[in-house]
Design a protein around this motif. Sequence first.
Motif, PDB file in Angstrom:
ATOM      1  N   LEU A   1       0.794   6.206  18.951  1.00 10.10           N
ATOM      2  CA  LEU A   1       1.832   6.557  17.956  1.00 10.10           C
ATOM      3  C   LEU A   1       1.941   7.678  17.362  1.00 10.10           C
ATOM      4  O   LEU A   1       0.789   8.435  17.261  1.00 10.10           O
ATOM      5  N   PRO A   2       3.032   8.305  16.842  1.00 13.95           N
ATOM      6  CA  PRO A   2       2.897   9.669  16.182  1.00 13.95           C
ATOM      7  C   PRO A   2       1.741   9.585  14.780  1.00 13.95           C
ATOM      8  O   PRO A   2       1.405  10.737  14.756  1.00 13.95           O
ATOM      9  N   CYS A   3       1.716   8.319  14.225  1.00 14.19           N
ATOM     10  CA  CYS A   3       1.104   8.547  13.114  1.00 14.19           C
ATOM     11  C   CYS A   3       0.818   7.042  12.661  1.00 14.19           C
ATOM     12  O   CYS A   3       1.667   6.027  12.629  1.00 14.19           O
ATOM     13  N   THR A   4      -0.405   6.619  12.026  1.00 12.02           N
ATOM     14  CA  THR A   4      -0.552   5.212  11.585  1.00 12.02           C
ATOM     15  C   THR A   4       0.603   4.639  10.352  1.00 12.02           C
ATOM     16  O   THR A   4       0.520   3.870  10.256  1.00 12.02           O
ATOM     17  N   GLY A   5       1.146   5.926   9.887  1.00 10.69           N
ATOM     18  CA  GLY A   5       2.175   5.502   9.071  1.00 10.69           C
ATOM     19  C   GLY A   5       3.453   4.787   9.625  1.00 10.69           C
ATOM     20  O   GLY A   5       4.201   4.215   9.140  1.00 10.69           O
ATOM     21  N   ARG A   6       3.292   4.768  11.212  1.00 11.88           N
ATOM     22  CA  ARG A   6       4.540   4.280  11.775  1.00 11.88           C
ATOM     23  C   ARG A   6       4.108   2.981  12.122  1.00 11.88           C
ATOM     24  O   ARG A   6       5.017   2.145  12.827  1.00 11.88           O
TER      25      ARG A   6
ATOM     26  N   HIS B   1      -1.327  14.395   9.644  1.00 11.70           N
ATOM     27  CA  HIS B   1      -0.577  15.469  10.010  1.00 11.70           C
ATOM     28  C   HIS B   1       0.838  15.330   9.361  1.00 11.70           C
ATOM     29  O   HIS B   1       1.642  16.197   9.350  1.00 11.70           O
ATOM     30  N   TYR B   2       1.283  14.294   8.950  1.00 14.57           N
ATOM     31  CA  TYR B   2       2.380  13.758   7.998  1.00 14.57           C
ATOM     32  C   TYR B   2       2.143  13.743   6.694  1.00 14.57           C
ATOM     33  O   TYR B   2       2.725  13.111   5.740  1.00 14.57           O
ATOM     34  N   THR B   3       0.880  14.280   6.048  1.00 14.65           N
ATOM     35  CA  THR B   3       0.495  14.281   4.704  1.00 14.65           C
ATOM     36  C   THR B   3       0.053  12.970   4.307  1.00 14.65           C
ATOM     37  O   THR B   3      -0.999  13.017   3.700  1.00 14.65           O
ATOM     38  N   SER B   4       0.806  11.918   4.465  1.00 16.87           N
ATOM     39  CA  SER B   4       0.549  10.818   3.586  1.00 16.87           C
ATOM     40  C   SER B   4       0.460   9.519   4.378  1.00 16.87           C
ATOM     41  O   SER B   4       0.488   8.646   3.866  1.00 16.87           O
TER      42      SER B   4
ATOM     43  N   TYR C   1      -2.256   7.022   4.424  1.00 17.27           N
ATOM     44  CA  TYR C   1      -2.369   6.296   2.800  1.00 17.27           C
ATOM     45  C   TYR C   1      -1.351   5.074   2.935  1.00 17.27           C
ATOM     46  O   TYR C   1      -1.615   4.125   2.474  1.00 17.27           O
ATOM     47  N   HIS C   2      -0.241   5.245   3.450  1.00 19.83           N
ATOM     48  CA  HIS C   2       0.824   4.276   3.477  1.00 19.83           C
ATOM     49  C   HIS C   2       0.278   3.288   4.432  1.00 19.83           C
ATOM     50  O   HIS C   2       0.375   1.743   3.977  1.00 19.83           O
TER      51      HIS C   2
END
Length: 147
Positions: A45-50, A78-81, A84-85
């Motif tokens: 996925l693009p980011c764990t935030g996703r 790479h998408y800052t936060s 953390y989310h």
Amino acid sequence: MAETSNGAFEPKVTAFVCNWCTYTGADLAGTSRLQMSPNVRIIRLPCTGRIDPLFIVKAFERGADGVIVSGCHPADCHYTSGNYHARRRFALFLELAGFMGIDPKRITFSWVSASEGGKWRDVVNDTVTRVRELGPFTAYRELAGKP
Ligand code: FES
């Protein structure tokens, strides 16, 4: 759940990983020919935030015995936060997992960077060993009336 030719339980583990760090670290582990359990299937996925917690529930519903969630280290997203989310969402999810019939020990959350192929190998091998000891995840199959 899967079995070897001698009937031993071999767990299926689904790994949700971020494209930028853990996926590259996993690739490094592979190209470095590190010895890892072959039981893990990666979903990039693009980011764990996703990563929606429902992805984890769905993985168990569709036959996974364990789940790994892994992404960039804190401050490296790479998408800052996004991570953390993800960390907050995951902490809450672990609190609720027991209510959904999922033993939290079946789930691993980790940070693995692109240069940490050895750490990825350890996360994979530790998770597979732990899930193998827990046995197959059957709660949802039993609820659905499947053998
Ligand atoms: Fe890797 Fe956000 S880009 S966790």
